[in-house]
Write a protein that holds these residues in place. Structure first.
Motif, PDB file in Angstrom:
ATOM      1  N   ASP A  37      48.432  32.657  37.241  1.00 34.76           N
ATOM      2  CA  ASP A  37      47.565  31.713  37.961  1.00 34.76           C
ATOM      3  C   ASP A  37      47.938  31.614  39.434  1.00 34.76           C
ATOM      4  O   ASP A  37      47.074  31.400  40.287  1.00 34.76           O
ATOM      5  CB  ASP A  37      47.611  30.330  37.315  1.00 34.76           C
ATOM      6  CG  ASP A  37      46.938  30.308  35.951  1.00 34.76           C
ATOM      7  OD1 ASP A  37      46.145  31.234  35.658  1.00 34.76           O
ATOM      8  OD2 ASP A  37      47.209  29.374  35.171  1.00 34.76           O
ATOM      9  N   GLU A  38      49.210  31.781  39.752  1.00 37.27           N
ATOM     10  CA  GLU A  38      49.664  31.708  41.141  1.00 37.27           C
ATOM     11  C   GLU A  38      49.233  32.929  41.960  1.00 37.27           C
ATOM     12  O   GLU A  38      49.266  32.893  43.190  1.00 37.27           O
ATOM     13  CB  GLU A  38      51.198  31.616  41.193  1.00 37.27           C
ATOM     14  CG  GLU A  38      51.773  30.388  40.549  1.00 37.27           C
ATOM     15  CD  GLU A  38      53.294  30.467  40.492  1.00 37.27           C
ATOM     16  OE1 GLU A  38      53.924  30.852  41.503  1.00 37.27           O
ATOM     17  OE2 GLU A  38      53.843  30.151  39.420  1.00 37.27           O
ATOM     18  N   PHE A  39      48.873  34.004  41.289  1.00 37.74           N
ATOM     19  CA  PHE A  39      48.599  35.262  41.988  1.00 37.74           C
ATOM     20  C   PHE A  39      47.187  35.781  41.740  1.00 37.74           C
ATOM     21  O   PHE A  39      46.922  36.969  41.889  1.00 37.74           O
ATOM     22  CB  PHE A  39      49.637  36.319  41.569  1.00 37.74           C
ATOM     23  CG  PHE A  39      51.020  35.986  42.038  1.00 37.74           C
ATOM     24  CD1 PHE A  39      51.416  36.271  43.338  1.00 37.74           C
ATOM     25  CD2 PHE A  39      51.914  35.353  41.188  1.00 37.74           C
ATOM     26  CE1 PHE A  39      52.683  35.944  43.781  1.00 37.74           C
ATOM     27  CE2 PHE A  39      53.188  35.028  41.629  1.00 37.74           C
ATOM     28  CZ  PHE A  39      53.572  35.322  42.926  1.00 37.74           C
ATOM     29  N   HIS A  40      46.265  34.892  41.382  1.00 44.19           N
ATOM     30  CA  HIS A  40      44.878  35.307  41.135  1.00 44.19           C
ATOM     31  C   HIS A  40      44.275  35.901  42.409  1.00 44.19           C
ATOM     32  O   HIS A  40      44.220  35.251  43.439  1.00 44.19           O
ATOM     33  CB  HIS A  40      44.055  34.118  40.646  1.00 44.19           C
ATOM     34  CG  HIS A  40      42.729  34.506  40.102  1.00 44.19           C
ATOM     35  ND1 HIS A  40      41.645  34.740  40.894  1.00 44.19           N
ATOM     36  CD2 HIS A  40      42.316  34.744  38.818  1.00 44.19           C
ATOM     37  CE1 HIS A  40      40.612  35.083  40.148  1.00 44.19           C
ATOM     38  NE2 HIS A  40      40.999  35.090  38.887  1.00 44.19           N
ATOM     39  N   GLY A  41      43.852  37.167  42.343  1.00 48.41           N
ATOM     40  CA  GLY A  41      43.236  37.832  43.487  1.00 48.41           C
ATOM     41  C   GLY A  41      44.162  38.068  44.661  1.00 48.41           C
ATOM     42  O   GLY A  41      43.721  38.260  45.784  1.00 48.41           O
ATOM     43  N   ALA A  42      45.459  38.078  44.416  1.00 46.12           N
ATOM     44  CA  ALA A  42      46.435  38.142  45.510  1.00 46.12           C
ATOM     45  C   ALA A  42      46.768  39.549  45.980  1.00 46.12           C
ATOM     46  O   ALA A  42      47.241  39.723  47.098  1.00 46.12           O
ATOM     47  CB  ALA A  42      47.733  37.447  45.076  1.00 46.12           C
ATOM     48  N   ALA A  65      46.539  41.919  35.083  1.00 50.23           N
ATOM     49  CA  ALA A  65      46.633  42.729  36.305  1.00 50.23           C
ATOM     50  C   ALA A  65      45.285  42.754  37.021  1.00 50.23           C
ATOM     51  O   ALA A  65      45.228  42.648  38.255  1.00 50.23           O
ATOM     52  CB  ALA A  65      47.083  44.142  35.972  1.00 50.23           C
ATOM     53  N   ARG A  66      44.219  42.866  36.274  1.00 50.02           N
ATOM     54  CA  ARG A  66      42.891  42.896  36.899  1.00 50.02           C
ATOM     55  C   ARG A  66      42.601  41.589  37.630  1.00 50.02           C
ATOM     56  O   ARG A  66      42.077  41.586  38.741  1.00 50.02           O
ATOM     57  CB  ARG A  66      41.821  43.161  35.844  1.00 50.02           C
ATOM     58  CG  ARG A  66      40.458  43.259  36.478  1.00 50.02           C
ATOM     59  CD  ARG A  66      39.436  43.853  35.540  1.00 50.02           C
ATOM     60  NE  ARG A  66      38.136  43.550  36.081  1.00 50.02           N
ATOM     61  CZ  ARG A  66      37.291  42.691  35.542  1.00 50.02           C
ATOM     62  NH1 ARG A  66      37.593  42.084  34.421  1.00 50.02           N
ATOM     63  NH2 ARG A  66      36.135  42.463  36.106  1.00 50.02           N
ATOM     64  N   ARG A  67      42.962  40.463  37.011  1.00 47.54           N
ATOM     65  CA  ARG A  67      42.735  39.160  37.676  1.00 47.54           C
ATOM     66  C   ARG A  67      43.623  39.001  38.914  1.00 47.54           C
ATOM     67  O   ARG A  67      43.249  38.319  39.860  1.00 47.54           O
ATOM     68  CB  ARG A  67      42.973  38.020  36.692  1.00 47.54           C
ATOM     69  CG  ARG A  67      41.869  37.891  35.656  1.00 47.54           C
ATOM     70  CD  ARG A  67      41.993  36.621  34.825  1.00 47.54           C
ATOM     71  NE  ARG A  67      43.233  36.513  34.092  1.00 47.54           N
ATOM     72  CZ  ARG A  67      43.457  37.030  32.886  1.00 47.54           C
ATOM     73  NH1 ARG A  67      42.513  37.713  32.275  1.00 47.54           N
ATOM     74  NH2 ARG A  67      44.625  36.863  32.286  1.00 47.54           N
TER      75      ARG A  67
END
Length: 184
Positions: A37-42, A65-67
């Motif tokens: 959740d901390e790295f969504h789209g990061a 990984a995709r998220r």
């Protein structure tokens, strides 16, 4: 910037002592899935180098990984191949599986990736692995591994950049996340 994930406390300590002081490098003592959740789209790229074979739910991990990727981001995977090469050594170091090309391809497509590259690597390494690890129940010898890396790997790279073998000790995949973020 570079974000490195290592769940093992002992290995994390080694990683952090080597990489933690470098500007632009962050070391995280966790799996990507546990802090997803901390790295969504990061990230524009996520790399799994000899990692996916250790994860029980590899399908869920690829979805994580995709998220974590930005739209159009790349996923790079290097894993052991050929289930019939599975050895006691593999199991001792926590490998849950070795992949066939069709299996890894299907997992990537199921997770919503488009495959840019997916092929076997290190055809030369199949026979030594089969003999040493399967038939003789061996272990990795640091001296022999360095010699293989110094002599065989450059040869394998030279040959396999011009010819993709129909089998190999490992698989290399490069896949791209969709440009749209609408799918899960």
């Amino acid at each position: 910037s570079l974000t490195l994930f290592e769940p093992s406390p002992g290995m994390f300590e080694r990683l952090h002592s080597r990489m933690g002081g470098i500007e632009g490098v962050a070391c995280v003592n966790a799996t990507l899935a546990s802090v997803a959740d901390e790295f969504h789209g990061a990230f524009d790229t996520v790399i799994y180098n000899n990692v996916l074979e250790h994860i029980a739910d590899d399908s869920d991990e690829l979805a994580v990984a995709r998220r974590a990727l930005r739209p159009g981001g790349r996923l790079c995977i290097f894993v052991p191949a050929m289930p019939w090469l599975m050895s006691d050594f593999d199991r001792r170091i926590g490998h849950l599986r070795r992949y066939m090309i069709e299996e890894l391809g299907a997992l990537l497509v199921q997770a919503g990736f488009s495959i840019e590259r997916l092929h076997y690597v290190d055809a030369l390494g199949v026979l030594p692995w089969l003999v040493a690890m399967r038939w003789l129940s061996g272990d990795l010898d640091a001296r022999k591994t360095r010699m293989y890396d110094r002599i065989a790997v450059p040869l394998v790279c030279a040959v396999e950049t011009r010819w993709r073998p129909p089998f190999g000790k490992n698989l290399l995949a490069v896949a791209r996340a969709p440009l749209s973020t609408s799918a899960g």
